[in-house]
Design a protein around this motif. Structure first.
Motif, PDB file in Angstrom:
ATOM      1  N   ARG A  19       0.865  -1.199   0.000  1.00 24.40           N
ATOM      2  CA  ARG A  19       0.000   0.000   0.000  1.00 24.40           C
ATOM      3  C   ARG A  19       0.893   1.238   0.000  1.00 24.40           C
ATOM      4  O   ARG A  19       0.644   2.196   0.732  1.00 24.40           O
ATOM      5  CB  ARG A  19      -0.921   0.022   1.231  1.00 24.40           C
ATOM      6  N   HIS A  20       1.908   1.168  -0.821  1.00 21.01           N
ATOM      7  CA  HIS A  20       2.917   2.230  -0.832  1.00 21.01           C
ATOM      8  C   HIS A  20       2.384   3.483  -1.538  1.00 21.01           C
ATOM      9  O   HIS A  20       1.566   3.380  -2.461  1.00 21.01           O
ATOM     10  CB  HIS A  20       4.156   1.705  -1.553  1.00 21.01           C
ATOM     11  N   PRO A  21       2.863   4.688  -1.124  1.00 16.52           N
ATOM     12  CA  PRO A  21       2.444   5.917  -1.816  1.00 16.52           C
ATOM     13  C   PRO A  21       2.689   5.875  -3.327  1.00 16.52           C
ATOM     14  O   PRO A  21       1.942   6.513  -4.087  1.00 16.52           O
ATOM     15  CB  PRO A  21       3.311   6.999  -1.157  1.00 16.52           C
ATOM     16  N   PHE A  22       3.699   5.145  -3.767  1.00 18.70           N
ATOM     17  CA  PHE A  22       3.930   4.998  -5.224  1.00 18.70           C
ATOM     18  C   PHE A  22       2.655   4.491  -5.899  1.00 18.70           C
ATOM     19  O   PHE A  22       2.249   4.988  -6.961  1.00 18.70           O
ATOM     20  CB  PHE A  22       5.084   4.016  -5.456  1.00 18.70           C
ATOM     21  N   LEU A  23       2.011   3.497  -5.269  1.00 17.81           N
ATOM     22  CA  LEU A  23       0.843   2.863  -5.882  1.00 17.81           C
ATOM     23  C   LEU A  23      -0.389   3.750  -5.777  1.00 17.81           C
ATOM     24  O   LEU A  23      -1.200   3.794  -6.708  1.00 17.81           O
ATOM     25  CB  LEU A  23       0.615   1.505  -5.218  1.00 17.81           C
ATOM     26  N   ASP A  24      -0.511   4.483  -4.672  1.00 18.70           N
ATOM     27  CA  ASP A  24      -1.613   5.457  -4.571  1.00 18.70           C
ATOM     28  C   ASP A  24      -1.504   6.471  -5.700  1.00 18.70           C
ATOM     29  O   ASP A  24      -2.506   6.860  -6.314  1.00 18.70           O
ATOM     30  CB  ASP A  24      -1.545   6.209  -3.227  1.00 18.70           C
ATOM     31  N   ALA A  25      -0.271   6.887  -5.979  1.00 18.73           N
ATOM     32  CA  ALA A  25      -0.048   7.923  -6.991  1.00 18.73           C
ATOM     33  C   ALA A  25      -0.236   7.378  -8.411  1.00 18.73           C
ATOM     34  O   ALA A  25      -0.635   8.126  -9.312  1.00 18.73           O
ATOM     35  CB  ALA A  25       1.345   8.524  -6.815  1.00 18.73           C
ATOM     36  N   VAL A  26       0.031   6.104  -8.612  1.00 21.91           N
ATOM     37  CA  VAL A  26      -0.260   5.475  -9.916  1.00 21.91           C
ATOM     38  C   VAL A  26      -1.776   5.407 -10.106  1.00 21.91           C
ATOM     39  O   VAL A  26      -2.304   5.644 -11.193  1.00 21.91           O
ATOM     40  CB  VAL A  26       0.368   4.066  -9.999  1.00 21.91           C
ATOM     41  N   ARG A  27      -2.480   5.123  -9.031  1.00 21.97           N
ATOM     42  CA  ARG A  27      -3.937   5.010  -9.109  1.00 21.97           C
ATOM     43  C   ARG A  27      -4.566   6.352  -9.442  1.00 21.97           C
ATOM     44  O   ARG A  27      -5.425   6.449 -10.314  1.00 21.97           O
ATOM     45  CB  ARG A  27      -4.508   4.469  -7.790  1.00 21.97           C
ATOM     46  N   ASP A  28      -4.090   7.411  -8.792  1.00 26.87           N
ATOM     47  CA  ASP A  28      -4.768   8.699  -9.018  1.00 26.87           C
ATOM     48  C   ASP A  28      -4.067   9.589 -10.041  1.00 26.87           C
ATOM     49  O   ASP A  28      -4.507  10.709 -10.293  1.00 26.87           O
ATOM     50  CB  ASP A  28      -5.037   9.424  -7.683  1.00 26.87           C
ATOM     51  N   GLY A  29      -2.977   9.101 -10.632  1.00 23.90           N
ATOM     52  CA  GLY A  29      -2.337   9.837 -11.727  1.00 23.90           C
ATOM     53  C   GLY A  29      -1.398  10.939 -11.280  1.00 23.90           C
ATOM     54  O   GLY A  29      -0.955  11.737 -12.106  1.00 23.90           O
ATOM     55  N   THR A  30      -1.061  10.985 -10.003  1.00 21.51           N
ATOM     56  CA  THR A  30      -0.176  12.052  -9.498  1.00 21.51           C
ATOM     57  C   THR A  30       1.276  11.586  -9.354  1.00 21.51           C
ATOM     58  O   THR A  30       2.101  12.320  -8.792  1.00 21.51           O
ATOM     59  CB  THR A  30      -0.666  12.560  -8.118  1.00 21.51           C
ATOM     60  N   ILE A  31       1.593  10.428  -9.851  1.00 20.58           N
ATOM     61  CA  ILE A  31       2.970   9.929  -9.714  1.00 20.58           C
ATOM     62  C   ILE A  31       3.918  10.845 -10.509  1.00 20.58           C
ATOM     63  O   ILE A  31       3.656  11.139 -11.674  1.00 20.58           O
ATOM     64  CB  ILE A  31       3.062   8.451 -10.201  1.00 20.58           C
ATOM     65  N   PRO A  32       4.972  11.354  -9.880  1.00 20.76           N
ATOM     66  CA  PRO A  32       5.918  12.163 -10.645  1.00 20.76           C
ATOM     67  C   PRO A  32       6.527  11.314 -11.772  1.00 20.76           C
ATOM     68  O   PRO A  32       6.870  10.145 -11.549  1.00 20.76           O
ATOM     69  CB  PRO A  32       6.987  12.551  -9.610  1.00 20.76           C
ATOM     70  N   VAL A  33       6.645  11.904 -12.956  1.00 19.48           N
ATOM     71  CA  VAL A  33       7.161  11.144 -14.105  1.00 19.48           C
ATOM     72  C   VAL A  33       8.536  10.557 -13.772  1.00 19.48           C
ATOM     73  O   VAL A  33       8.844   9.414 -14.119  1.00 19.48           O
ATOM     74  CB  VAL A  33       7.210  12.049 -15.364  1.00 19.48           C
ATOM     75  N   ALA A  34       9.357  11.334 -13.066  1.00 21.41           N
ATOM     76  CA  ALA A  34      10.710  10.846 -12.727  1.00 21.41           C
ATOM     77  C   ALA A  34      10.644   9.615 -11.818  1.00 21.41           C
ATOM     78  O   ALA A  34      11.485   8.712 -11.917  1.00 21.41           O
ATOM     79  CB  ALA A  34      11.520  11.949 -12.052  1.00 21.41           C
ATOM     80  N   ALA A  35       9.647   9.572 -10.930  1.00 26.51           N
ATOM     81  CA  ALA A  35       9.511   8.403 -10.046  1.00 26.51           C
ATOM     82  C   ALA A  35       9.112   7.180 -10.853  1.00 26.51           C
ATOM     83  O   ALA A  35       9.680   6.093 -10.694  1.00 26.51           O
ATOM     84  CB  ALA A  35       8.478   8.682  -8.954  1.00 26.51           C
ATOM     85  N   PHE A  36       8.136   7.367 -11.725  1.00 21.20           N
ATOM     86  CA  PHE A  36       7.675   6.219 -12.521  1.00 21.20           C
ATOM     87  C   PHE A  36       8.792   5.723 -13.439  1.00 21.20           C
ATOM     88  O   PHE A  36       9.038   4.510 -13.542  1.00 21.20           O
ATOM     89  CB  PHE A  36       6.431   6.588 -13.343  1.00 21.20           C
ATOM     90  N   ASP A  37       9.475   6.653 -14.096  1.00 25.09           N
ATOM     91  CA  ASP A  37      10.524   6.255 -15.045  1.00 25.09           C
ATOM     92  C   ASP A  37      11.703   5.597 -14.325  1.00 25.09           C
ATOM     93  O   ASP A  37      12.310   4.661 -14.850  1.00 25.09           O
ATOM     94  CB  ASP A  37      10.987   7.465 -15.858  1.00 25.09           C
ATOM     95  N   THR A  38      12.015   6.076 -13.131  1.00 28.42           N
ATOM     96  CA  THR A  38      13.085   5.440 -12.351  1.00 28.42           C
ATOM     97  C   THR A  38      12.683   4.024 -11.988  1.00 28.42           C
ATOM     98  O   THR A  38      13.472   3.073 -12.144  1.00 28.42           O
ATOM     99  CB  THR A  38      13.378   6.253 -11.073  1.00 28.42           C
ATOM    100  N   TRP A  39      11.437   3.866 -11.506  1.00 28.99           N
ATOM    101  CA  TRP A  39      10.957   2.519 -11.190  1.00 28.99           C
ATOM    102  C   TRP A  39      11.090   1.617 -12.421  1.00 28.99           C
ATOM    103  O   TRP A  39      11.613   0.496 -12.334  1.00 28.99           O
ATOM    104  CB  TRP A  39       9.487   2.554 -10.712  1.00 28.99           C
ATOM    105  N   LEU A  40      10.654   2.116 -13.600  1.00 31.21           N
ATOM    106  CA  LEU A  40      10.630   1.282 -14.800  1.00 31.21           C
ATOM    107  C   LEU A  40      12.052   0.833 -15.184  1.00 31.21           C
ATOM    108  O   LEU A  40      12.303  -0.361 -15.405  1.00 31.21           O
ATOM    109  CB  LEU A  40       9.963   2.060 -15.941  1.00 31.21           C
ATOM    110  N   VAL A  41      12.978   1.771 -15.232  1.00 32.20           N
ATOM    111  CA  VAL A  41      14.354   1.443 -15.641  1.00 32.20           C
ATOM    112  C   VAL A  41      14.986   0.466 -14.641  1.00 32.20           C
ATOM    113  O   VAL A  41      15.647  -0.506 -15.028  1.00 32.20           O
ATOM    114  CB  VAL A  41      15.190   2.740 -15.772  1.00 32.20           C
ATOM    115  N   GLN A  42      14.755   0.709 -13.353  1.00 32.67           N
ATOM    116  CA  GLN A  42      15.337  -0.181 -12.347  1.00 32.67           C
ATOM    117  C   GLN A  42      14.653  -1.545 -12.347  1.00 32.67           C
ATOM    118  O   GLN A  42      15.296  -2.566 -12.081  1.00 32.67           O
ATOM    119  CB  GLN A  42      15.258   0.473 -10.953  1.00 32.67           C
ATOM    120  N   ASP A  43      13.351  -1.566 -12.656  1.00 37.32           N
ATOM    121  CA  ASP A  43      12.649  -2.853 -12.649  1.00 37.32           C
ATOM    122  C   ASP A  43      13.095  -3.737 -13.806  1.00 37.32           C
ATOM    123  O   ASP A  43      13.055  -4.964 -13.696  1.00 37.32           O
ATOM    124  CB  ASP A  43      11.125  -2.650 -12.639  1.00 37.32           C
ATOM    125  N   VAL A  44      13.499  -3.144 -14.916  1.00 38.40           N
ATOM    126  CA  VAL A  44      14.049  -3.960 -16.010  1.00 38.40           C
ATOM    127  C   VAL A  44      15.282  -4.710 -15.511  1.00 38.40           C
ATOM    128  O   VAL A  44      15.458  -5.902 -15.773  1.00 38.40           O
ATOM    129  CB  VAL A  44      14.392  -3.089 -17.236  1.00 38.40           C
TER     130      VAL A  44
END
Ligand code: MP5
Length: 199
Positions: A19-44
């Motif tokens: 129930r991390h704030p990252f996921l709340d922000a993905v749900r409501d569209g307020t996730i900072p682009v840099a946070a999402f992109d960092t997650w994506l690159v690191q998750d690869v």
């Protein structure tokens, strides 16, 4: 103890990972682009590390666990291709260096290579069950992130997690609580890393 009991035995740690704030922000569209992109690159990078871990686990798994692990490996290869497409569409550089949470999680997977099969199966189930619950909490997701939410909430993925649960329950781990909490802490650190990148 069935592995499905582990989340309710560690409710606070489980809540932090799923129930991390990252996921709340993905749900409501307020996730900072840099946070999402960092997650994506690191998750690869994480998925590439997981593919190595799971390949070694398949090689030493008992007969009843082979099918679910082998199917999961094929899915991981397809997932890497999907991630590469997502990264290209977002103009991301997948050669960016690994951040400390990614390196730390890789170290954990490396230690699990040397652990008994029961411990490794419990850990792998925890990895995947965390993503199922975490992304389920982000449903339906803001439109621009919906494809990601759907990726880890579709019935096929839930079926995979159920298959891993059966495999893990077939080979008891000597200290399932410690294995679970260590993986869940690595998951929480991974979300934290993404949010800190945008702070
Ligand atoms: C998963 C993931 C789920 N992609 N990233 C982290 C940090 N934890 C778990 O694995 P998969 O193979 O994407 O379902």
């Amino acid at each position: 103890m069935p592995v499905a009991d582990l989340p309710s035995r560690h409710p606070d740690a489980w809540q932090r990972a799923t129930r991390h704030p990252f996921l709340d922000a993905v749900r409501d569209g307020t996730i900072p682009v840099a946070a999402f992109d960092t997650w994506l690159v690191q998750d690869v990078r994480f998925v590439a590390d997981l593919l190595r871990f799971q390949s070694r686990l398949l090689a030493r798994a008992p007969r009843p666990a082979q099918a679910v692990l082998a199917g999961g490996l094929v899915a991981l290869v397809d997932e890497l291709a999907w991630f590469e497409e997502q990264a290209a569409a977002r103009g991301l550089d997948l050669a960016a260096p690994a951040l400390p949470a990614t390196t730390g999680y890789a170290g954990l997977l490396g230690r699990l290579d040397a652990a008994d099969v029961g411990t490794a199966l419990t850990a792998l189930w925890t990895v995947e069950r965390t993503y199922l619950d975490a992304w389920s909490a982000a449903r339906p997701g803001a439109p621009e992130y919906r494809e990601f939410v759907e990726h880890w909430t579709q019935p096929g993925f839930a079926g995979y997690v159920a298959g891993l649960e059966a495999a893990a329950d077939g080979v008891p781990a000597p200290d399932a609580d410690a294995t679970f909490t260590e993986v869940v802490a690595a998951e929480t650190a991974f979300w934290d890393m993404a949010m800190e990148a945008a702070a």
